[in-house]
Design an enzyme around this catalytic site. Structure first.
Site, mmCIF file in Angstrom:
data_model
loop_
_atom_site.group_PDB
_atom_site.id
_atom_site.type_symbol
_atom_site.label_atom_id
_atom_site.label_comp_id
_atom_site.label_asym_id
_atom_site.label_seq_id
_atom_site.Cartn_x
_atom_site.Cartn_y
_atom_site.Cartn_z
ATOM 1 N N ASN A 25 10.512 1.064 9.345
ATOM 2 C CA ASN A 25 10.112 -0.182 9.754
ATOM 3 C C ASN A 25 11.312 -1.050 9.526
ATOM 4 O O ASN A 25 11.054 -2.215 10.412
ATOM 5 C CB ASN A 25 8.843 -0.193 8.871
ATOM 6 C CG ASN A 25 7.826 0.731 9.440
ATOM 7 O OD1 ASN A 25 7.617 1.148 10.337
ATOM 8 N ND2 ASN A 25 6.846 1.195 9.110
ATOM 9 N N GLU A 60 3.244 8.214 4.351
ATOM 10 C CA GLU A 60 3.970 8.487 5.885
ATOM 11 C C GLU A 60 3.909 10.448 5.548
ATOM 12 O O GLU A 60 4.840 10.984 6.226
ATOM 13 C CB GLU A 60 4.878 7.935 6.113
ATOM 14 C CG GLU A 60 5.252 7.137 6.459
ATOM 15 C CD GLU A 60 4.938 5.776 5.522
ATOM 16 O OE1 GLU A 60 5.180 5.991 3.825
ATOM 17 O OE2 GLU A 60 4.359 4.746 5.660
#
Length: 159
Positions: A25, A60
């Site tokens: 990210n 995640e």
């Protein structure tokens, strides 16, 4: 077709670590978080039987519960999942592999064996995951009693 064994339960938490997704990210921007959705769809697709369940487990991390699958079947499914995610070839410059991959820890519960708490099953899967990561990531490892507490070892199971 995978072997179905009503006597056995298998849990296969497939974990991504936050650190690598954070790098993903940070490098590509949060809109590129679509990667997480694509990987989660691969995990959901692995849950083919009515009793199977795929779920996000933490930021995640994901879990795949396969209650009517024996240990061998769990490893086959895990290896197929690992391969499918790798074959997506989603670029990841922040990873030593250059693409998004998954490391998978497999833990099984034999319904005919000794009772076990769910927390212990998850701990074993997490220990197997650490073994997969320590061996270079992009691997499937299973929990073994003699490796408990040794997070830096494990063996890759080929299918």
């Amino acid at each position: 077709m995978r072997p179905r064994q009503p006597q056995r339960n298998a849990a296969q938490p497939a974990h991504h670590r936050r650190r690598l997704f954070k790098r993903f990210n940070d490098h590509y921007g949060h809109p590129a978080g679509e990667c997480l959705r694509v990987v989660s769809r691969c995990i959901e697709a692995a849950a083919r039987w009515p009793a199977d369940a795929a779920a996000r487990y933490g930021g995640e991390e994901f879990g795949l519960i396969l209650p009517e699958t024996d240990a061998h079947g769990a490893f086959v499914i895990a290896e197929n999942l690992r391969s499918k995610v790798r074959d997506l070839a989603i670029g990841h410059a922040g990873s030593e592999k250059g693409i998004v991959t998954v490391s998978i820890g497999v833990s099984t519960l034999d319904a005919g064996g000794a009772a076990m708490e769910i927390a212990d099953l998850l701990r074993r899967a997490d220990e197997a995951l650490y073994g997969a990561k320590a061996a270079g990531r992009d691997r499937v490892h299973g929990w073994r009693p003699h490796l408990s507490g040794q997070r830096s070892t494990g063996s890759r199971r080929k299918t």
